[in-house]
Scaffold this motif. Structure first.
Motif, PDB file in Angstrom:
ATOM      1  N   LEU A  84       0.843  -1.174   0.000  1.00 44.28           N
ATOM      2  CA  LEU A  84       0.000   0.000   0.000  1.00 44.28           C
ATOM      3  C   LEU A  84       0.886   1.233   0.000  1.00 44.28           C
ATOM      4  CD1 LEU A  84      -2.879   1.193   0.385  1.00 44.28           C
ATOM      5  CD2 LEU A  84      -2.427   1.137   2.845  1.00 44.28           C
ATOM      6  N   ASN A  85       0.638   2.151  -0.904  1.00 41.76           N
ATOM      7  CA  ASN A  85       1.405   3.384  -0.948  1.00 41.76           C
ATOM      8  C   ASN A  85       0.910   4.296   0.168  1.00 41.76           C
ATOM      9  OD1 ASN A  85       2.701   5.732  -1.500  1.00 41.76           O
ATOM     10  ND2 ASN A  85       2.005   5.911  -3.629  1.00 41.76           N
ATOM     11  N   LEU A  86       1.717   4.460   1.204  1.00 41.89           N
ATOM     12  CA  LEU A  86       1.276   5.219   2.364  1.00 41.89           C
ATOM     13  C   LEU A  86       1.176   6.712   2.069  1.00 41.89           C
ATOM     14  CD1 LEU A  86       3.264   3.359   5.130  1.00 41.89           C
ATOM     15  CD2 LEU A  86       0.998   2.882   4.216  1.00 41.89           C
ATOM     16  N   ALA A  87       1.709   7.142   0.923  1.00 45.27           N
ATOM     17  CA  ALA A  87       1.639   8.556   0.566  1.00 45.27           C
ATOM     18  C   ALA A  87       0.533   8.829  -0.452  1.00 45.27           C
ATOM     19  CB  ALA A  87       2.985   9.021  -0.004  1.00 45.27           C
ATOM     20  N   THR A  88      -0.382   7.867  -0.635  1.00 45.81           N
ATOM     21  CA  THR A  88      -1.458   8.025  -1.609  1.00 45.81           C
ATOM     22  C   THR A  88      -2.238   9.313  -1.336  1.00 45.81           C
ATOM     23  OG1 THR A  88      -1.681   5.652  -1.852  1.00 45.81           O
ATOM     24  CG2 THR A  88      -3.544   6.963  -2.541  1.00 45.81           C
ATOM     25  N   ALA A  89      -2.524  10.056  -2.359  1.00 46.64           N
ATOM     26  CA  ALA A  89      -3.247  11.311  -2.202  1.00 46.64           C
ATOM     27  C   ALA A  89      -4.684  11.041  -1.791  1.00 46.64           C
ATOM     28  CB  ALA A  89      -3.212  12.085  -3.526  1.00 46.64           C
ATOM     29  N   PRO A  90      -5.339  12.013  -1.117  1.00 42.38           N
ATOM     30  CA  PRO A  90      -6.721  11.820  -0.687  1.00 42.38           C
ATOM     31  C   PRO A  90      -7.684  11.539  -1.828  1.00 42.38           C
ATOM     32  CG  PRO A  90      -5.730  13.697   0.448  1.00 42.38           C
ATOM     33  CD  PRO A  90      -4.762  13.261  -0.611  1.00 42.38           C
ATOM     34  N   SER A  91      -7.323  11.893  -3.060  1.00 35.54           N
ATOM     35  CA  SER A  91      -8.216  11.669  -4.189  1.00 35.54           C
ATOM     36  C   SER A  91      -8.257  10.226  -4.634  1.00 35.54           C
ATOM     37  CB  SER A  91      -7.786  12.546  -5.371  1.00 35.54           C
ATOM     38  OG  SER A  91      -6.454  12.245  -5.746  1.00 35.54           O
ATOM     39  N   GLY A  92      -7.407   9.386  -4.091  1.00 30.70           N
ATOM     40  CA  GLY A  92      -7.398   7.979  -4.471  1.00 30.70           C
ATOM     41  C   GLY A  92      -6.904   7.125  -3.338  1.00 30.70           C
ATOM     42  N   ALA A  93      -6.955   5.818  -3.536  1.00 26.33           N
ATOM     43  CA  ALA A  93      -6.530   4.893  -2.486  1.00 26.33           C
ATOM     44  C   ALA A  93      -5.918   3.659  -3.111  1.00 26.33           C
ATOM     45  CB  ALA A  93      -7.717   4.500  -1.609  1.00 26.33           C
ATOM     46  N   PRO A 102      -9.248 -11.547  -3.396  1.00 24.27           N
ATOM     47  CA  PRO A 102      -8.590 -11.568  -2.086  1.00 24.27           C
ATOM     48  C   PRO A 102      -9.521 -11.108  -0.965  1.00 24.27           C
ATOM     49  CG  PRO A 102      -7.265 -10.405  -3.738  1.00 24.27           C
ATOM     50  CD  PRO A 102      -8.609 -10.611  -4.335  1.00 24.27           C
ATOM     51  N   GLU A 103      -9.206 -11.564   0.244  1.00 24.39           N
ATOM     52  CA  GLU A 103      -9.992 -11.183   1.406  1.00 24.39           C
ATOM     53  C   GLU A 103      -9.786  -9.703   1.730  1.00 24.39           C
ATOM     54  OE1 GLU A 103      -9.255 -13.753   4.664  1.00 24.39           O
ATOM     55  OE2 GLU A 103     -10.115 -15.508   3.669  1.00 24.39           O
ATOM     56  N   VAL A 104     -10.852  -9.074   2.189  1.00 22.04           N
ATOM     57  CA  VAL A 104     -10.849  -7.636   2.439  1.00 22.04           C
ATOM     58  C   VAL A 104     -10.597  -7.344   3.912  1.00 22.04           C
ATOM     59  CG1 VAL A 104     -12.198  -5.505   2.275  1.00 22.04           C
ATOM     60  CG2 VAL A 104     -12.451  -7.291   0.530  1.00 22.04           C
ATOM     61  N   SER A 105      -9.736  -6.368   4.169  1.00 25.42           N
ATOM     62  CA  SER A 105      -9.493  -5.894   5.527  1.00 25.42           C
ATOM     63  C   SER A 105      -9.315  -4.382   5.470  1.00 25.42           C
ATOM     64  CB  SER A 105      -8.258  -6.578   6.129  1.00 25.42           C
ATOM     65  OG  SER A 105      -7.108  -6.297   5.358  1.00 25.42           O
ATOM     66  N   GLU A 106      -9.132  -3.763   6.633  1.00 30.21           N
ATOM     67  CA  GLU A 106      -8.950  -2.327   6.703  1.00 30.21           C
ATOM     68  C   GLU A 106      -7.635  -1.989   7.390  1.00 30.21           C
ATOM     69  OE1 GLU A 106     -12.383  -0.785   8.692  1.00 30.21           O
ATOM     70  OE2 GLU A 106     -13.593  -0.789   6.853  1.00 30.21           O
ATOM     71  N   VAL A 107      -6.977  -0.942   6.900  1.00 24.87           N
ATOM     72  CA  VAL A 107      -5.751  -0.461   7.520  1.00 24.87           C
ATOM     73  C   VAL A 107      -5.866   1.041   7.712  1.00 24.87           C
ATOM     74  CG1 VAL A 107      -4.355  -2.274   6.462  1.00 24.87           C
ATOM     75  CG2 VAL A 107      -4.570  -0.064   5.315  1.00 24.87           C
ATOM     76  N   GLN A 108      -5.081   1.566   8.621  1.00 24.31           N
ATOM     77  CA  GLN A 108      -5.018   3.004   8.841  1.00 24.31           C
ATOM     78  C   GLN A 108      -3.848   3.572   8.038  1.00 24.31           C
ATOM     79  OE1 GLN A 108      -7.238   4.904  10.645  1.00 24.31           O
ATOM     80  NE2 GLN A 108      -8.382   2.962  10.707  1.00 24.31           N
ATOM     81  N   SER A 109      -4.103   4.598   7.256  1.00 19.22           N
ATOM     82  CA  SER A 109      -3.053   5.212   6.445  1.00 19.22           C
ATOM     83  C   SER A 109      -3.312   6.707   6.340  1.00 19.22           C
ATOM     84  CB  SER A 109      -3.020   4.587   5.050  1.00 19.22           C
ATOM     85  OG  SER A 109      -2.116   5.259   4.208  1.00 19.22           O
ATOM     86  N   GLY A 110      -2.356   7.500   6.803  1.00 20.38           N
ATOM     87  CA  GLY A 110      -2.479   8.943   6.699  1.00 20.38           C
ATOM     88  C   GLY A 110      -3.700   9.498   7.397  1.00 20.38           C
ATOM     89  N   ARG A 124      -6.491   8.017   7.645  1.00 23.06           N
ATOM     90  CA  ARG A 124      -7.716   7.502   7.030  1.00 23.06           C
ATOM     91  C   ARG A 124      -7.778   5.988   7.207  1.00 23.06           C
ATOM     92  NH1 ARG A 124      -7.854   8.392   1.083  1.00 23.06           N
ATOM     93  NH2 ARG A 124      -5.622   7.977   1.201  1.00 23.06           N
ATOM     94  N   THR A 125      -8.981   5.471   7.152  1.00 24.60           N
ATOM     95  CA  THR A 125      -9.181   4.034   7.113  1.00 24.60           C
ATOM     96  C   THR A 125      -9.330   3.617   5.657  1.00 24.60           C
ATOM     97  OG1 THR A 125     -10.266   3.983   9.277  1.00 24.60           O
ATOM     98  CG2 THR A 125     -10.650   2.108   7.822  1.00 24.60           C
ATOM     99  N   VAL A 126      -8.445   2.757   5.202  1.00 22.88           N
ATOM    100  CA  VAL A 126      -8.420   2.353   3.796  1.00 22.88           C
ATOM    101  C   VAL A 126      -8.648   0.849   3.700  1.00 22.88           C
ATOM    102  CG1 VAL A 126      -7.022   2.265   1.702  1.00 22.88           C
ATOM    103  CG2 VAL A 126      -6.812   4.204   3.247  1.00 22.88           C
TER     104      VAL A 126
END
Length: 289
Positions: free
Chosen positions: A38-47, A86-94, A96-98
């Motif tokens: 996961l690109n931790l620097a992803t801009a808010p306009s995308g994920a 793939p199985e779906v999960s959530e992570v915290q990044s910047g 945000r919950t992604v």
């Protein structure tokens, strides 16, 4: 043998999955044993974009920069073919919950980011938690043998019963029977384009037999886990300019030495369906979840 029985060794890890929430620090790193990050620097306009490792069928000629990502196959008790999501999960990044979709297959991390290129990242079915159909549904325009099928028809094992003899006048007969399919169908009407192939070479490849004995272990282990009953599948989007390459699908392929391979007619890129390789690219961010 039951229709959904995997012919490959049980130790391949075909159903060895990673469950639950994955730490963002782990997702932010890239290594040979990890197929996506996961690109931790992803801009808010995308994920979910960023440097991503994947396993695909090798690009052997033409301008394509990399191979076509493989899709693990499952077969249910009715003999219907499905692509594993793939199985779906959530992570915290910047802050945000992604959402991420990834799990371990054959010792490598299989991720939805593998398919985030050529605009596919915009498709509803490419979003991690989309309510999408995982069956491979026939694309009737792919080959003459599917021209009478309804576009909503599920492809089954029985549709490929003649795969050891099949031929359409392009290249060598008996190398396998292909079909074009739609995957991850959703209400937006843009399923992911897929090519599926049943070939006697697939089990030989998965087990490292004959000419496939030198395939690197990580890629071969993934193929062992991602294929079954001689079926293999990949995303049908050329990594060059996003055209639709096909295995024995274009008559002009022989002119460029691609008659027994996956050939793209736009700029003559060729892919070897029996040569799995690990690769890396920058996955494009998908829309916000």
């Amino acid at each position: 043998m039951p229709l959904d029985e995997d012919k490959y060794p049980t130790e391949t890890g075909r159903r060895r999955f990673v469950k639950g929430v994955v730490g963002s620090a782990a997702l932010g790193s890239v290594s040979i044993g990890t197929a996506a990050s996961l690109n931790l620097a992803t801009a808010p306009s995308g994920a979910g974009g960023g440097t991503t490792q994947f396993v695909g069928i090798e690009n052997t000629a033409g301008p394509a920069p990399r191979g076509l990502p493989l899709i693990p196959i499952e077969i249910n008790d009715a003999g219907e073919l499905q692509g594993l999501w793939p199985e779906v999960s959530e992570v915290q990044s910047g802050g945000r919950t992604v959402q991420v979709a990834q799990e371990e297959v054959g010792g490598l991390t299989y991720s939805s980011a593998w398919f985030q290129y050529c605009g596919v990242q915009q498709y509803r079915g490419a979003q991690p938690a989309a309510d999408a159909d995982n069956f491979f549904r026939v694309n009737p325009s792919g080959y003459d043998w599917t021209s009478d099928y309804e576009s909503s028809a599920k492809l089954t094992v029985g549709d490929f019963s003649d795969y050891e003899d099949w031929g359409n006048g392009i290249g060598r007969s008996g190398l396998g029977k292909p079909a074009m399919a739609n995957w991850r169908s959703t209400e937006d009407g843009r399923p992911l384009p897929v090519q599926i192939l049943r070939s006697p070479e697939v089990s030989r490849l998965a087990n490292g037999e004959g000419p496939y004995s030198d395939v690197p272990a990580p890629a071969r282990n993934f193929v062992q886990a991602a294929t079954t009953q001689n079926f293999i599948a990949w995303l049908g989007k050329c990594t060059h300019f996003c055209c639709v390459p096909k295995f024995k699908g274009y008559g002009g392929s022989a002119k460029f030495g691609g008659e027994n391979d996956v050939y793209c007619p736009c700029h003559q890129s060729i892919y070897d369906p029996f040569s799995p390789v690990q690769g890396q690219f920058v996955a494009l961010p998908r829309p916000e979840d």
